[in-house]
Write a protein that holds these residues in place. Sequence first.
Motif, PDB file in Angstrom:
ATOM      1  N   ASN A   1       0.822  -1.214   0.000  1.00 52.83           N
ATOM      2  CA  ASN A   1       0.000   0.000   0.000  1.00 52.83           C
ATOM      3  C   ASN A   1       0.854   1.261   0.000  1.00 52.83           C
ATOM      4  OD1 ASN A   1      -2.419  -1.446  -0.006  1.00 52.83           O
ATOM      5  ND2 ASN A   1      -2.398  -1.626   2.224  1.00 52.83           N
ATOM      6  N   GLU A   2       1.854   1.282  -0.853  1.00 56.20           N
ATOM      7  CA  GLU A   2       2.759   2.422  -1.032  1.00 56.20           C
ATOM      8  C   GLU A   2       3.651   2.705   0.175  1.00 56.20           C
ATOM      9  OE1 GLU A   2       0.879   5.841  -2.744  1.00 56.20           O
ATOM     10  OE2 GLU A   2      -0.383   4.603  -4.034  1.00 56.20           O
ATOM     11  N   ASN A   3       3.677   1.838   1.165  1.00 56.59           N
ATOM     12  CA  ASN A   3       4.563   1.986   2.328  1.00 56.59           C
ATOM     13  C   ASN A   3       5.621   0.899   2.288  1.00 56.59           C
ATOM     14  OD1 ASN A   3       3.123   4.177   3.594  1.00 56.59           O
ATOM     15  ND2 ASN A   3       1.556   2.685   4.169  1.00 56.59           N
ATOM     16  N   ASP A   4       6.881   1.305   2.417  1.00 56.34           N
ATOM     17  CA  ASP A   4       7.960   0.318   2.483  1.00 56.34           C
ATOM     18  C   ASP A   4       7.884  -0.427   3.805  1.00 56.34           C
ATOM     19  OD1 ASP A   4       8.966   1.132   0.071  1.00 56.34           O
ATOM     20  OD2 ASP A   4      10.585   2.338   0.901  1.00 56.34           O
ATOM     21  N   PHE A   5       7.910  -1.756   3.732  1.00 63.06           N
ATOM     22  CA  PHE A   5       8.059  -2.503   4.971  1.00 63.06           C
ATOM     23  C   PHE A   5       9.381  -3.246   5.007  1.00 63.06           C
ATOM     24  CE2 PHE A   5       5.476  -5.396   2.400  1.00 63.06           C
ATOM     25  CZ  PHE A   5       6.094  -6.612   2.577  1.00 63.06           C
ATOM     26  N   MET A   6      10.137  -3.169   3.922  1.00 66.38           N
ATOM     27  CA  MET A   6      11.506  -3.647   3.930  1.00 66.38           C
ATOM     28  C   MET A   6      12.270  -2.902   2.841  1.00 66.38           C
ATOM     29  SD  MET A   6      13.226  -7.428   3.339  1.00 66.38           S
ATOM     30  CE  MET A   6      13.238  -7.422   1.553  1.00 66.38           C
ATOM     31  N   VAL A   7      13.453  -2.432   3.201  1.00 62.81           N
ATOM     32  CA  VAL A   7      14.364  -1.825   2.236  1.00 62.81           C
ATOM     33  C   VAL A   7      15.696  -2.539   2.405  1.00 62.81           C
ATOM     34  CG1 VAL A   7      15.530   0.276   1.474  1.00 62.81           C
ATOM     35  CG2 VAL A   7      13.184   0.403   2.365  1.00 62.81           C
ATOM     36  N   LEU A   8      16.195  -3.095   1.314  1.00 60.09           N
ATOM     37  CA  LEU A   8      17.438  -3.857   1.334  1.00 60.09           C
ATOM     38  C   LEU A   8      18.407  -3.184   0.369  1.00 60.09           C
ATOM     39  CD1 LEU A   8      18.960  -6.450   2.208  1.00 60.09           C
ATOM     40  CD2 LEU A   8      17.838  -7.611   0.298  1.00 60.09           C
ATOM     41  N   LYS A   9      19.611  -2.894   0.854  1.00 64.57           N
ATOM     42  CA  LYS A   9      20.607  -2.222   0.027  1.00 64.57           C
ATOM     43  C   LYS A   9      21.839  -3.112  -0.085  1.00 64.57           C
ATOM     44  CE  LYS A   9      22.696   2.310  -0.566  1.00 64.57           C
ATOM     45  NZ  LYS A   9      22.721   3.678  -0.035  1.00 64.57           N
TER      46      LYS A   9
ATOM     47  N   ASP B   1      16.493  -7.649 -11.727  1.00 65.61           N
ATOM     48  CA  ASP B   1      15.600  -8.554 -12.438  1.00 65.61           C
ATOM     49  C   ASP B   1      15.124  -9.690 -11.536  1.00 65.61           C
ATOM     50  OD1 ASP B   1      14.325  -9.461 -14.937  1.00 65.61           O
ATOM     51  OD2 ASP B   1      15.698 -11.167 -14.719  1.00 65.61           O
ATOM     52  N   LYS B   2      16.050 -10.304 -10.784  1.00 67.01           N
ATOM     53  CA  LYS B   2      15.684 -11.402  -9.879  1.00 67.01           C
ATOM     54  C   LYS B   2      14.726 -10.923  -8.795  1.00 67.01           C
ATOM     55  CE  LYS B   2      18.368 -14.723 -11.487  1.00 67.01           C
ATOM     56  NZ  LYS B   2      17.880 -15.964 -12.001  1.00 67.01           N
ATOM     57  N   PHE B   3      15.004  -9.739  -8.249  1.00 64.52           N
ATOM     58  CA  PHE B   3      14.147  -9.189  -7.202  1.00 64.52           C
ATOM     59  C   PHE B   3      12.742  -8.936  -7.739  1.00 64.52           C
ATOM     60  CE2 PHE B   3      12.289  -5.456  -5.101  1.00 64.52           C
ATOM     61  CZ  PHE B   3      12.199  -5.932  -3.805  1.00 64.52           C
ATOM     62  N   GLN B   4      12.648  -8.319  -8.907  1.00 65.45           N
ATOM     63  CA  GLN B   4      11.335  -7.982  -9.440  1.00 65.45           C
ATOM     64  C   GLN B   4      10.581  -9.198  -9.955  1.00 65.45           C
ATOM     65  OE1 GLN B   4      12.235  -4.671 -12.082  1.00 65.45           O
ATOM     66  NE2 GLN B   4      11.614  -3.249 -10.460  1.00 65.45           N
ATOM     67  N   THR B   5      11.271 -10.308 -10.146  1.00 70.77           N
ATOM     68  CA  THR B   5      10.596 -11.541 -10.528  1.00 70.77           C
ATOM     69  C   THR B   5       9.771 -12.082  -9.375  1.00 70.77           C
ATOM     70  OG1 THR B   5      12.283 -12.076 -12.156  1.00 70.77           O
ATOM     71  CG2 THR B   5      10.949 -13.915 -11.341  1.00 70.77           C
ATOM     72  N   ASP B   6      10.294 -11.997  -8.148  1.00 71.62           N
ATOM     73  CA  ASP B   6       9.548 -12.498  -6.989  1.00 71.62           C
ATOM     74  C   ASP B   6      10.066 -11.874  -5.694  1.00 71.62           C
ATOM     75  OD1 ASP B   6       7.896 -13.864  -5.267  1.00 71.62           O
ATOM     76  OD2 ASP B   6       8.486 -15.855  -5.954  1.00 71.62           O
ATOM     77  N   PRO B   7       9.699 -10.615  -5.405  1.00 71.15           N
ATOM     78  CA  PRO B   7      10.171  -9.964  -4.178  1.00 71.15           C
ATOM     79  C   PRO B   7       9.648 -10.638  -2.913  1.00 71.15           C
ATOM     80  CG  PRO B   7       8.550  -8.595  -5.272  1.00 71.15           C
ATOM     81  CD  PRO B   7       8.864  -9.738  -6.200  1.00 71.15           C
ATOM     82  N   VAL B   8       8.481 -11.241  -3.001  1.00 72.83           N
ATOM     83  CA  VAL B   8       7.911 -11.917  -1.833  1.00 72.83           C
ATOM     84  C   VAL B   8       8.796 -13.084  -1.417  1.00 72.83           C
ATOM     85  CG1 VAL B   8       5.912 -13.219  -0.980  1.00 72.83           C
ATOM     86  CG2 VAL B   8       5.577 -11.196  -2.422  1.00 72.83           C
ATOM     87  N   LYS B   9       9.317 -13.820  -2.367  1.00 72.95           N
ATOM     88  CA  LYS B   9      10.203 -14.946  -2.079  1.00 72.95           C
ATOM     89  C   LYS B   9      11.472 -14.460  -1.374  1.00 72.95           C
ATOM     90  CE  LYS B   9      12.696 -18.710  -4.343  1.00 72.95           C
ATOM     91  NZ  LYS B   9      13.027 -19.318  -5.632  1.00 72.95           N
ATOM     92  N   ILE B  10      12.023 -13.354  -1.861  1.00 69.99           N
ATOM     93  CA  ILE B  10      13.232 -12.805  -1.239  1.00 69.99           C
ATOM     94  C   ILE B  10      12.936 -12.362   0.183  1.00 69.99           C
ATOM     95  CG2 ILE B  10      14.885 -10.888  -1.361  1.00 69.99           C
ATOM     96  CD1 ILE B  10      14.696 -11.281  -4.474  1.00 69.99           C
ATOM     97  N   TYR B  11      11.820 -11.688   0.370  1.00 69.49           N
ATOM     98  CA  TYR B  11      11.420 -11.247   1.703  1.00 69.49           C
ATOM     99  C   TYR B  11      11.240 -12.450   2.636  1.00 69.49           C
ATOM    100  CZ  TYR B  11       8.528  -9.420   5.480  1.00 69.49           C
ATOM    101  OH  TYR B  11       8.035  -9.104   6.708  1.00 69.49           O
ATOM    102  N   GLU B  12      10.508 -13.470   2.185  1.00 65.64           N
ATOM    103  CA  GLU B  12      10.274 -14.663   3.009  1.00 65.64           C
ATOM    104  C   GLU B  12      11.579 -15.371   3.354  1.00 65.64           C
ATOM    105  OE1 GLU B  12       7.496 -16.928   0.687  1.00 65.64           O
ATOM    106  OE2 GLU B  12       5.771 -15.803   1.463  1.00 65.64           O
ATOM    107  N   ASN B  13      12.484 -15.511   2.382  1.00 67.57           N
ATOM    108  CA  ASN B  13      13.774 -16.163   2.641  1.00 67.57           C
ATOM    109  C   ASN B  13      14.590 -15.384   3.666  1.00 67.57           C
ATOM    110  OD1 ASN B  13      13.314 -18.312   0.914  1.00 67.57           O
ATOM    111  ND2 ASN B  13      14.332 -17.350  -0.811  1.00 67.57           N
ATOM    112  N   LEU B  14      14.580 -14.075   3.560  1.00 72.73           N
ATOM    113  CA  LEU B  14      15.315 -13.245   4.517  1.00 72.73           C
ATOM    114  C   LEU B  14      14.728 -13.385   5.916  1.00 72.73           C
ATOM    115  CD1 LEU B  14      17.531 -11.178   5.077  1.00 72.73           C
ATOM    116  CD2 LEU B  14      15.889  -9.389   4.483  1.00 72.73           C
TER     117      LEU B  14
ATOM    118  N   PHE C   1      15.044 -15.655  11.485  1.00 72.07           N
ATOM    119  CA  PHE C   1      14.370 -16.264  12.630  1.00 72.07           C
ATOM    120  C   PHE C   1      14.602 -17.763  12.757  1.00 72.07           C
ATOM    121  CE2 PHE C   1      11.947 -12.344  12.001  1.00 72.07           C
ATOM    122  CZ  PHE C   1      12.033 -11.823  13.295  1.00 72.07           C
ATOM    123  N   SER C   2      15.471 -18.321  11.927  1.00 67.39           N
ATOM    124  CA  SER C   2      15.748 -19.771  12.040  1.00 67.39           C
ATOM    125  C   SER C   2      16.721 -19.999  13.187  1.00 67.39           C
ATOM    126  CB  SER C   2      16.293 -20.317  10.735  1.00 67.39           C
ATOM    127  OG  SER C   2      17.567 -19.770  10.469  1.00 67.39           O
ATOM    128  N   LYS C   3      16.679 -21.201  13.726  1.00 60.70           N
ATOM    129  CA  LYS C   3      17.561 -21.544  14.866  1.00 60.70           C
ATOM    130  C   LYS C   3      18.792 -22.233  14.392  1.00 60.70           C
ATOM    131  CE  LYS C   3      13.909 -21.796  18.181  1.00 60.70           C
ATOM    132  NZ  LYS C   3      13.332 -22.469  19.272  1.00 60.70           N
TER     133      LYS C   3
END
Length: 190
Positions: free
Chosen positions: A148-156, A170-183, A188-190
Amino acid sequence: MSKNEIINLEFDALTAGIEPGGLRSKSDINTIICYMVTKSNVKLTQKEVCEVLVSGAIANYFEVMDAFSRIFRDKIITEDEEGYLVPSVQCETLLEMVEKDLPLSIREKSIEMAARIAAKEIYSKENRVEIEKSDGYGFDVTMHVTDNENDFMVLKLKVPSIEEAEIIKDKFQTDPVKIYENLINSLFSK
């Protein structure tokens, strides 16, 4: 009618750039366009359909563009005010009669690729990527995951070349949700 004339009628499209099993007739190219526009679960533009057929080596670029000119001229498919393709009743009727003439592998590949390309278009509109020359070394790639036009993650990231920066974009714009979930999963993994 000789055997050569029959072959020429069946395979009347340019084949440069297509893989074995790709479409070699103008009528099949018309049909796959109708198929994609009618059967896809996402809205598609002419550019996206062309990209699917050409990058998937399903049909020759010039033949796809020629098919679109015929399809638009005959109003088999039209474009809405946002540029999305809209099938006519004629397109849907035509498809009912001939869709099974297209190879199943081509039908499946075209729909799968169309969904991927349409998602990438949506992601690229919603999630920005900026590439800037770094003050020191290389390039800075800043990726924004937006809701909704608000950044909830910014990665540099800092990368050494513009080519790597473009690949990351290109990879990011193919599936940003996947990158976010992996990060998030990595954090949070142990």
